[in-house]
Write an enzyme that holds these catalytic residues in place. Structure first.
Site, PDB file in Angstrom:
ATOM      1  CD  GLU A 114      -4.999  17.935   1.377  1.00  0.00           C
ATOM      2  OE1 GLU A 114      -6.053  17.557   1.904  1.00  0.00           O
ATOM      3  OE2 GLU A 114      -4.815  19.047   0.881  1.00  0.00           O
ATOM      4  CE1 TYR A 125       0.949   7.699  -1.295  1.00  0.00           C
ATOM      5  CE2 TYR A 125       0.998   9.106   0.631  1.00  0.00           C
ATOM      6  CZ  TYR A 125       0.382   8.136  -0.121  1.00  0.00           C
ATOM      7  OH  TYR A 125      -0.808   7.596   0.306  1.00  0.00           O
TER       8      TYR A 125
HETATM    9  C1  COA Z   1       0.943   2.959   3.259  1.00  0.00           C
HETATM   10  C2  COA Z   1       0.660   1.510   2.892  1.00  0.00           C
HETATM   11  C3  COA Z   1      -0.420   1.478   1.805  1.00  0.00           C
HETATM   12  C4  COA Z   1       1.950   0.851   2.383  1.00  0.00           C
HETATM   13  O1  COA Z   1       1.630  -0.450   1.941  1.00  0.00           O
HETATM   14  P1  COA Z   1       2.772  -1.602   1.822  1.00  0.00           P
HETATM   15  O2  COA Z   1       2.232  -2.646   0.914  1.00  0.00           O
HETATM   16  O3  COA Z   1       3.211  -2.028   3.158  1.00  0.00           O
HETATM   17  O4  COA Z   1       3.963  -0.801   1.116  1.00  0.00           O
HETATM   18  P2  COA Z   1       5.167  -1.432   0.272  1.00  0.00           P
HETATM   19  O5  COA Z   1       5.534  -2.767   0.826  1.00  0.00           O
HETATM   20  O6  COA Z   1       4.792  -1.379  -1.159  1.00  0.00           O
HETATM   21  O7  COA Z   1       6.335  -0.398   0.569  1.00  0.00           O
HETATM   22  C5  COA Z   1       6.808   0.450  -0.436  1.00  0.00           C
HETATM   23  C6  COA Z   1       7.657   1.547   0.175  1.00  0.00           C
HETATM   24  O8  COA Z   1       6.890   2.333   1.059  1.00  0.00           O
HETATM   25  C7  COA Z   1       7.682   2.751   2.182  1.00  0.00           C
HETATM   26  N1  COA Z   1       7.013   2.241   3.372  1.00  0.00           N
HETATM   27  C8  COA Z   1       5.848   1.553   3.400  1.00  0.00           C
HETATM   28  N2  COA Z   1       5.480   1.297   4.660  1.00  0.00           N
HETATM   29  C9  COA Z   1       6.435   1.823   5.455  1.00  0.00           C
HETATM   30  C10 COA Z   1       6.622   1.880   6.864  1.00  0.00           C
HETATM   31  N3  COA Z   1       5.738   1.358   7.735  1.00  0.00           N
HETATM   32  N4  COA Z   1       7.718   2.503   7.331  1.00  0.00           N
HETATM   33  C11 COA Z   1       8.605   3.042   6.481  1.00  0.00           C
HETATM   34  N5  COA Z   1       8.480   3.023   5.132  1.00  0.00           N
HETATM   35  C12 COA Z   1       7.401   2.422   4.635  1.00  0.00           C
HETATM   36  C13 COA Z   1       9.061   2.197   1.957  1.00  0.00           C
HETATM   37  O9  COA Z   1       9.801   3.203   1.303  1.00  0.00           O
HETATM   38  C14 COA Z   1       8.807   1.041   1.020  1.00  0.00           C
HETATM   39  O10 COA Z   1       9.865   0.805   0.134  1.00  0.00           O
HETATM   40  P3  COA Z   1      11.073  -0.166   0.555  1.00  0.00           P
HETATM   41  O11 COA Z   1      10.443  -1.458   0.947  1.00  0.00           O
HETATM   42  O12 COA Z   1      11.884  -0.231  -0.707  1.00  0.00           O
HETATM   43  O13 COA Z   1      11.762   0.522   1.679  1.00  0.00           O
HETATM   44  C15 COA Z   1       0.165   0.709   4.151  1.00  0.00           C
HETATM   45  O14 COA Z   1       1.106   0.873   5.184  1.00  0.00           O
HETATM   46  C16 COA Z   1      -1.207   1.089   4.677  1.00  0.00           C
HETATM   47  O15 COA Z   1      -2.240   0.546   4.242  1.00  0.00           O
HETATM   48  N6  COA Z   1      -1.268   2.043   5.658  1.00  0.00           N
HETATM   49  C17 COA Z   1      -2.524   2.407   6.298  1.00  0.00           C
HETATM   50  C18 COA Z   1      -3.409   3.206   5.378  1.00  0.00           C
HETATM   51  C19 COA Z   1      -2.777   4.549   5.053  1.00  0.00           C
HETATM   52  O16 COA Z   1      -2.393   5.296   5.931  1.00  0.00           O
HETATM   53  N7  COA Z   1      -2.708   4.873   3.723  1.00  0.00           N
HETATM   54  C20 COA Z   1      -2.111   6.101   3.236  1.00  0.00           C
HETATM   55  C21 COA Z   1      -2.987   7.271   3.326  1.00  0.00           C
HETATM   56  S1  COA Z   1      -4.521   7.052   2.426  1.00  0.00           S
END
Ligand code: COA
Length: 159
Positions: A114, A125
């Site tokens: 969720e 996701y």
């Molecule tokens: C969500 C989160 C874990 C992503 O971590 P990350 O290491 O930056 O993600 P990645 O570098 O592996 O990105 C993978 C894909 O995710 C998507 N993505 C990740 N962050 C994004 C952003 N800020 N905006 C748009 N797309 C994003 C993209 O599709 C990306 O693929 P691409 O680089 O080929 O376009 C990180 O932003 C985070 O910790 N957020 C705060 C906590 C949170 O809300 N977690 C989710 C709910 S529990």
């Protein structure tokens, strides 16, 4: 993926990674949404059967973590977080793919999650094959009192 990235996984009952996960937790979640868990909440879930926590590290440094809880052949991604300093380099995606792989190895056939409808994590996701299931209007309340919809997603790992 970053070549030096390693994953350490901790099963239920193991408490020694909670401090590392909390260091990422405190940096990763925007206080506005009140989504970060406390150390006590994390420790509580880590006592539940079928839970596992994976920490992504370079050397000993924790960059991110994934928390999954399983019941029989289903599991839920409870939390996924990457330290803001290390975002945009594939750590979150690698953690998610690692969690899916570990779930499959345990005989789990689906993963649910969720997420707040305005969270950019949704792109991640969808990219990894999760499908939208339904929307819960006003499910989360931010620290400012504002309500946010929750979207649930699911991936069927038998396909
Ligand atoms: C969500 C989160 C874990 C992503 O971590 P990350 O290491 O930056 O993600 P990645 O570098 O592996 O990105 C993978 C894909 O995710 C998507 N993505 C990740 N962050 C994004 C952003 N800020 N905006 C748009 N797309 C994003 C993209 O599709 C990306 O693929 P691409 O680089 O080929 O376009 C990180 O932003 C985070 O910790 N957020 C705060 C906590 C949170 O809300 N977690 C989710 C709910 S529990």
């Amino acid at each position: 993926m970053m070549p030096d990235l390693i994953f350490d996984t901790y099963d239920e009952g193991e408490r020694n990674a909670i401090a590392d996960a909390m260091s990422v937790m405190e940096a990763a979640f925007d206080p506005l949404f009140g989504e970060a868990w406390t150390s006590a909440q994390l420790a509580g879930v880590m006592m539940m059967p079928g839970t596992w926590l994976t920490i992504a590290r370079i050397d000993a440094l924790p960059l991110g973590f994934a928390l999954v809880r399983s019941v029989l052949d289903e599991c839920e991604l409870l939390l996924l977080a990457v330290d803001p300093l290390w975002r945009g380099r594939g750590v979150g995606e690698a953690l998610l793919r690692d969690s899916l792989l570990r779930a499959r190895r345990r005989g789990i056939t689906s993963m649910n999650l969720e997420v707040r409808s305005s969270n950019n994590a949704i792109k991640l996701y969808e990219k990894t094959g999760f499908e939208y299931v339904h929307r819960r209007p006003g499910y989360y309340r931010g620290n400012d009192g504002q309500l946010h919809d929750a979207l649930s997603f699911r991936i069927d790992m038998r396909i």
